[in-house]
Design a protein around this motif. Sequence first.
Motif, PDB file in Angstrom:
ATOM      1  N   ALA A  30       0.798  -1.129   0.050  1.00  0.00           N
ATOM      2  CA  ALA A  30       0.016   0.164  -0.014  1.00  0.00           C
ATOM      3  C   ALA A  30       0.983   1.282   0.043  1.00  0.00           C
ATOM      4  O   ALA A  30       0.360   2.169  -0.556  1.00  0.00           O
ATOM      5  CB  ALA A  30      -0.908  -0.041   1.346  1.00  0.00           C
ATOM      6  N   ALA A  31       2.055   1.076   0.560  1.00  0.00           N
ATOM      7  CA  ALA A  31       2.823   2.347   0.536  1.00  0.00           C
ATOM      8  C   ALA A  31       3.601   2.774  -0.572  1.00  0.00           C
ATOM      9  O   ALA A  31       3.998   3.813  -0.903  1.00  0.00           O
ATOM     10  CB  ALA A  31       3.962   2.141   1.967  1.00  0.00           C
ATOM     11  N   ASP A  32       3.787   1.546  -1.323  1.00  0.00           N
ATOM     12  CA  ASP A  32       4.869   1.739  -2.542  1.00  0.00           C
ATOM     13  C   ASP A  32       3.816   1.352  -3.609  1.00  0.00           C
ATOM     14  O   ASP A  32       2.959   0.542  -3.777  1.00  0.00           O
ATOM     15  CB  ASP A  32       6.173   0.713  -2.494  1.00  0.00           C
ATOM     16  CG  ASP A  32       7.009   1.123  -1.343  1.00  0.00           C
ATOM     17  OD1 ASP A  32       7.030   2.415  -0.997  1.00  0.00           O
ATOM     18  OD2 ASP A  32       7.759   0.343  -0.858  1.00  0.00           O
ATOM     19  N   ALA A  33       4.198   1.805  -4.773  1.00  0.00           N
ATOM     20  CA  ALA A  33       3.481   1.160  -5.945  1.00  0.00           C
ATOM     21  C   ALA A  33       4.172   0.106  -6.447  1.00  0.00           C
ATOM     22  O   ALA A  33       3.613  -0.652  -7.353  1.00  0.00           O
ATOM     23  CB  ALA A  33       3.880   2.481  -7.188  1.00  0.00           C
ATOM     24  N   VAL A  34       5.285  -0.257  -5.964  1.00  0.00           N
ATOM     25  CA  VAL A  34       5.998  -1.793  -6.180  1.00  0.00           C
ATOM     26  C   VAL A  34       5.521  -2.710  -5.340  1.00  0.00           C
ATOM     27  O   VAL A  34       5.626  -2.356  -4.096  1.00  0.00           O
ATOM     28  CB  VAL A  34       7.673  -1.350  -6.050  1.00  0.00           C
ATOM     29  CG1 VAL A  34       8.240  -2.693  -6.534  1.00  0.00           C
ATOM     30  CG2 VAL A  34       8.174  -0.226  -6.983  1.00  0.00           C
ATOM     31  N   PRO A  35       5.159  -3.880  -5.933  1.00  0.00           N
ATOM     32  CA  PRO A  35       4.884  -4.990  -4.873  1.00  0.00           C
ATOM     33  C   PRO A  35       5.793  -5.689  -4.067  1.00  0.00           C
ATOM     34  O   PRO A  35       6.908  -5.749  -4.470  1.00  0.00           O
ATOM     35  CB  PRO A  35       4.218  -6.108  -6.030  1.00  0.00           C
ATOM     36  CG  PRO A  35       4.474  -5.509  -7.175  1.00  0.00           C
ATOM     37  CD  PRO A  35       4.901  -4.010  -7.290  1.00  0.00           C
ATOM     38  N   CYS A  36       5.683  -6.068  -2.832  1.00  0.00           N
ATOM     39  CA  CYS A  36       6.826  -6.400  -1.981  1.00  0.00           C
ATOM     40  C   CYS A  36       6.903  -7.822  -2.281  1.00  0.00           C
ATOM     41  O   CYS A  36       6.590  -8.370  -3.677  1.00  0.00           O
ATOM     42  CB  CYS A  36       6.120  -6.416  -0.559  1.00  0.00           C
ATOM     43  SG  CYS A  36       5.059  -7.708  -0.269  1.00  0.00           S
ATOM     44  N   GLN A  37       7.884  -8.578  -1.758  1.00  0.00           N
ATOM     45  CA  GLN A  37       8.309  -9.875  -2.109  1.00  0.00           C
ATOM     46  C   GLN A  37       7.361 -11.047  -2.042  1.00  0.00           C
ATOM     47  O   GLN A  37       7.259 -11.651  -3.003  1.00  0.00           O
ATOM     48  CB  GLN A  37       9.833 -10.108  -1.518  1.00  0.00           C
ATOM     49  CG  GLN A  37      11.033  -9.445  -1.809  1.00  0.00           C
ATOM     50  CD  GLN A  37      11.442  -9.570  -3.092  1.00  0.00           C
ATOM     51  OE1 GLN A  37      11.240 -10.654  -3.780  1.00  0.00           O
ATOM     52  NE2 GLN A  37      11.616  -8.432  -3.719  1.00  0.00           N
ATOM     53  N   VAL A  38       6.385 -10.749  -1.298  1.00  0.00           N
ATOM     54  CA  VAL A  38       5.611 -11.870  -1.067  1.00  0.00           C
ATOM     55  C   VAL A  38       4.379 -11.649  -2.204  1.00  0.00           C
ATOM     56  O   VAL A  38       3.819 -12.758  -2.722  1.00  0.00           O
ATOM     57  CB  VAL A  38       4.750 -11.792   0.469  1.00  0.00           C
ATOM     58  CG1 VAL A  38       3.702 -12.609   0.387  1.00  0.00           C
ATOM     59  CG2 VAL A  38       5.861 -11.985   1.589  1.00  0.00           C
ATOM     60  N   ALA A  39       4.078 -10.396  -2.436  1.00  0.00           N
ATOM     61  CA  ALA A  39       3.220 -10.414  -3.700  1.00  0.00           C
ATOM     62  C   ALA A  39       3.809 -11.028  -4.771  1.00  0.00           C
ATOM     63  O   ALA A  39       3.210 -11.477  -5.919  1.00  0.00           O
ATOM     64  CB  ALA A  39       2.878  -8.895  -3.870  1.00  0.00           C
ATOM     65  N   LYS A  40       5.155 -10.688  -5.005  1.00  0.00           N
ATOM     66  CA  LYS A  40       5.670 -11.229  -6.339  1.00  0.00           C
ATOM     67  C   LYS A  40       5.803 -12.645  -6.197  1.00  0.00           C
ATOM     68  O   LYS A  40       5.526 -13.179  -7.318  1.00  0.00           O
ATOM     69  CB  LYS A  40       7.177 -10.480  -6.542  1.00  0.00           C
ATOM     70  CG  LYS A  40       7.455  -9.414  -6.510  1.00  0.00           C
ATOM     71  CD  LYS A  40       8.796  -8.909  -6.721  1.00  0.00           C
ATOM     72  CE  LYS A  40       8.879  -7.338  -6.835  1.00  0.00           C
ATOM     73  NZ  LYS A  40      10.222  -6.832  -6.888  1.00  0.00           N
ATOM     74  N   HIS A  41       6.032 -13.285  -5.133  1.00  0.00           N
ATOM     75  CA  HIS A  41       5.948 -14.744  -5.052  1.00  0.00           C
ATOM     76  C   HIS A  41       4.696 -15.344  -5.510  1.00  0.00           C
ATOM     77  O   HIS A  41       4.340 -16.139  -6.199  1.00  0.00           O
ATOM     78  CB  HIS A  41       6.196 -15.296  -3.564  1.00  0.00           C
ATOM     79  CG  HIS A  41       6.192 -16.687  -3.565  1.00  0.00           C
ATOM     80  ND1 HIS A  41       6.766 -17.628  -4.052  1.00  0.00           N
ATOM     81  CD2 HIS A  41       5.453 -17.106  -2.719  1.00  0.00           C
ATOM     82  CE1 HIS A  41       6.502 -18.756  -3.571  1.00  0.00           C
ATOM     83  NE2 HIS A  41       5.299 -18.565  -2.839  1.00  0.00           N
ATOM     84  N   LEU A  42       3.453 -14.508  -4.942  1.00  0.00           N
ATOM     85  CA  LEU A  42       2.157 -15.014  -5.161  1.00  0.00           C
ATOM     86  C   LEU A  42       1.677 -14.831  -6.810  1.00  0.00           C
ATOM     87  O   LEU A  42       1.049 -15.621  -7.101  1.00  0.00           O
ATOM     88  CB  LEU A  42       0.942 -14.311  -4.279  1.00  0.00           C
ATOM     89  CG  LEU A  42       1.250 -14.573  -2.710  1.00  0.00           C
ATOM     90  CD1 LEU A  42       0.490 -13.390  -1.997  1.00  0.00           C
ATOM     91  CD2 LEU A  42       0.857 -16.038  -2.416  1.00  0.00           C
ATOM     92  N   ARG A  43       2.180 -13.753  -7.184  1.00  0.00           N
ATOM     93  CA  ARG A  43       2.051 -13.546  -8.695  1.00  0.00           C
ATOM     94  C   ARG A  43       2.805 -14.467  -9.445  1.00  0.00           C
ATOM     95  O   ARG A  43       2.133 -15.158 -10.550  1.00  0.00           O
ATOM     96  CB  ARG A  43       2.302 -12.324  -8.969  1.00  0.00           C
ATOM     97  CG  ARG A  43       2.438 -11.850 -10.675  1.00  0.00           C
ATOM     98  CD  ARG A  43       0.901 -12.012 -11.114  1.00  0.00           C
ATOM     99  NE  ARG A  43       0.259 -10.598 -10.756  1.00  0.00           N
ATOM    100  CZ  ARG A  43      -1.037 -10.312 -10.994  1.00  0.00           C
ATOM    101  NH1 ARG A  43      -1.707 -11.293 -11.402  1.00  0.00           N
ATOM    102  NH2 ARG A  43      -1.336  -9.346 -10.716  1.00  0.00           N
ATOM    103  N   ARG A  44       3.894 -15.054  -9.100  1.00  0.00           N
ATOM    104  CA  ARG A  44       4.553 -15.973  -9.707  1.00  0.00           C
ATOM    105  C   ARG A  44       3.858 -17.283  -9.798  1.00  0.00           C
ATOM    106  O   ARG A  44       3.921 -18.069 -10.516  1.00  0.00           O
ATOM    107  CB  ARG A  44       5.966 -16.390  -9.156  1.00  0.00           C
ATOM    108  CG  ARG A  44       7.123 -15.430 -10.041  1.00  0.00           C
ATOM    109  CD  ARG A  44       8.430 -15.860  -9.742  1.00  0.00           C
ATOM    110  NE  ARG A  44       8.916 -15.873  -8.334  1.00  0.00           N
ATOM    111  CZ  ARG A  44       9.145 -14.547  -7.447  1.00  0.00           C
ATOM    112  NH1 ARG A  44       9.315 -13.559  -8.257  1.00  0.00           N
ATOM    113  NH2 ARG A  44       9.444 -14.747  -6.323  1.00  0.00           N
TER     114      ARG A  44
END
Length: 55
Positions: A30-44
């Motif tokens: 929510a703070a950054d426009a860039v997804p965090c590492q967990v979000a990246k893992h879930l997307r993968r």
Amino acid sequence: MLSTPDQNRAFFDETDDPYEAHRRTCRQCAADAVPCQVAKHLRRAQNNARRAARS
């Protein structure tokens, strides 16, 4: 054991929700426009499931 298209579709539905839910509730996302590492893992995981469903 090979999975059926219905099983792949069910996995898909399960993987869509955690990614979106994470993006809505994660303080870092929510703070950054860039997804965090967990979000990246879930997307993968979601993308891998989609790829598996197509093949």
